[in-house]
Design an enzyme around this catalytic site. Structure first.
Site, mmCIF file in Angstrom:
data_model
loop_
_atom_site.group_PDB
_atom_site.id
_atom_site.type_symbol
_atom_site.label_atom_id
_atom_site.label_comp_id
_atom_site.label_asym_id
_atom_site.label_seq_id
_atom_site.Cartn_x
_atom_site.Cartn_y
_atom_site.Cartn_z
ATOM 1 N N SER A 38 0.817 -1.202 0.000
ATOM 2 C CA SER A 38 0.000 0.000 0.000
ATOM 3 C C SER A 38 0.862 1.268 0.000
ATOM 4 O O SER A 38 1.661 1.465 -0.907
ATOM 5 C CB SER A 38 -0.966 -0.043 1.187
ATOM 6 O OG SER A 38 -2.021 0.864 1.037
ATOM 7 N N ASP A 185 -6.089 -3.964 -1.915
ATOM 8 C CA ASP A 185 -4.987 -3.576 -1.039
ATOM 9 C C ASP A 185 -4.256 -4.781 -0.456
ATOM 10 O O ASP A 185 -4.863 -5.682 0.116
ATOM 11 C CB ASP A 185 -5.561 -2.722 0.101
ATOM 12 C CG ASP A 185 -4.501 -1.937 0.841
ATOM 13 O OD1 ASP A 185 -3.527 -2.544 1.313
ATOM 14 O OD2 ASP A 185 -4.644 -0.709 0.954
#
Length: 296
Positions: A38, A185
């Site tokens: 991320s 993610d």
């Protein structure tokens, strides 16, 4: 001294990394291989593109992160449509602006696909919900999706890694059976992929793990669950940390720099300049203390 580094996810909390990078430079440590999830993937990609810490700091501080809030155009005229779009598109924002920004900044250093980065020098974590597994870019591209890393944009991989569920619309990759696999993610399954660079006996260089956390260390803090909202948070939090904590418990914790960042939401793109500066100051202070005694 040359070292490798792994950066955890954390959304806008990653402004703390600006202070960490300054401290690393002040301690005359040179980053070689990098990995991250991320926001940690964004920082890792910029380092792999050979941006200096001063250049990264300038890029990040000049960036208006609110630009990444890019809902479908139709919702600007019919705001209530964002809720049915959330249901069908599985996210509020497209995430295109984030990918465009990454593409531009990496291209400025002649980085477009993974062929432009020295092999093994950047690893990015994402989550494949269709297969229910962790995905490592570029390692898994050919095996799971039939895509050669030389043809896959680094910016796209990082955007996938930063696709916070329900906030950004998920990206898709071709599955083996002609389906489209949903990619979100990486923090959902591995928010701190320290395991990517192996056990110490197999390491080429010292590996520094940098983890954003809500406390000074990663102890087994019990969650207080009294209602469905508490339970949902606990489920998500457990998914994020369970895999990584099992590895960390078996590794040397004296190689992990914990940076406590409290009371800031990872998705708060309205973060103030004062909060950004505070995060950077916390990151530098923690890194200065840690690196002064780090045994390497």
């Amino acid at each position: 001294m040359r070292i490798d580094a792994v950066f955890s996810g954390g959304g806008v909390k990653a402004y703390a990394y600006m202070g960490v990078l300054e401290s690393i430079d002040n301690h005359q440590l040179q980053l070689e291989r990098t990995a991250g999830t991320s926001a940690g993937a964004i920082v890792s990609a910029l380092i792999a593109a050979r941006y200096s810490y001063e250049e990264i700091e300038k890029l990040i501080y000049e960036l208006d992160v609110k630009l990444f809030m890019d809902p479908p155009l139709i919702t600007q005229y019919l705001p209530l449509l964002k809720w049915p779009l959330l249901y069908f598109q599985m996210g509020i924002y497209k995430g295109d602006k984030l990918e465009e920004w990454l593409t531009e900044k990496l291209a400025a250093k002649n980085i477009r696909t993974f062929k432009d980065i020295k092999e093994g020098y950047l690893k990015v974590i994402a989550s494949d919900l269709s297969m229910g597994r962790i995905v490592v870019f570029p390692d898994d591209l050919m095996a799971y999706y039939g895509i050669h890393p030389n043809d896959f944009p680094v910016a796209k991989a990082v955007r996938m890694s930063a696709g916070f569920p329900f906030f950004f619309m998920p990206k898709k990759l071709p599955g083996k059976k002609g389906t489209k696999n949903i990619i979100v993610d990486g923090g959902l399954l591995s928010n701190f992929p320290l395991w990517l660079f192996g056990q110490k006996k197999h390491q080429l260089r010292p590996v520094l793990g940098i983890k954003l956390t809500e406390q000074d260390s990663e102890g087994n803090q019990e969650e207080k669950i009294t209602n469905a909202f508490n339970m949902f948070y606990a489920l998500f939090h457990t998914m994020k940390k369970a895999h990584d904590m099992r590895y960390i418990s078996k590794s040397e914790e004296n190689n992990i720099l914990f940076i406590p960042v409290e009371n800031i939401l990872a998705t708060d793109l309205n973060i103030s300049d004062e909060e950004k500066s505070h995060l950077a100051a916390v990151g530098k202070a923690r890194a200065d203390t840690f690196l002064a005694r780090w045994p390497r």
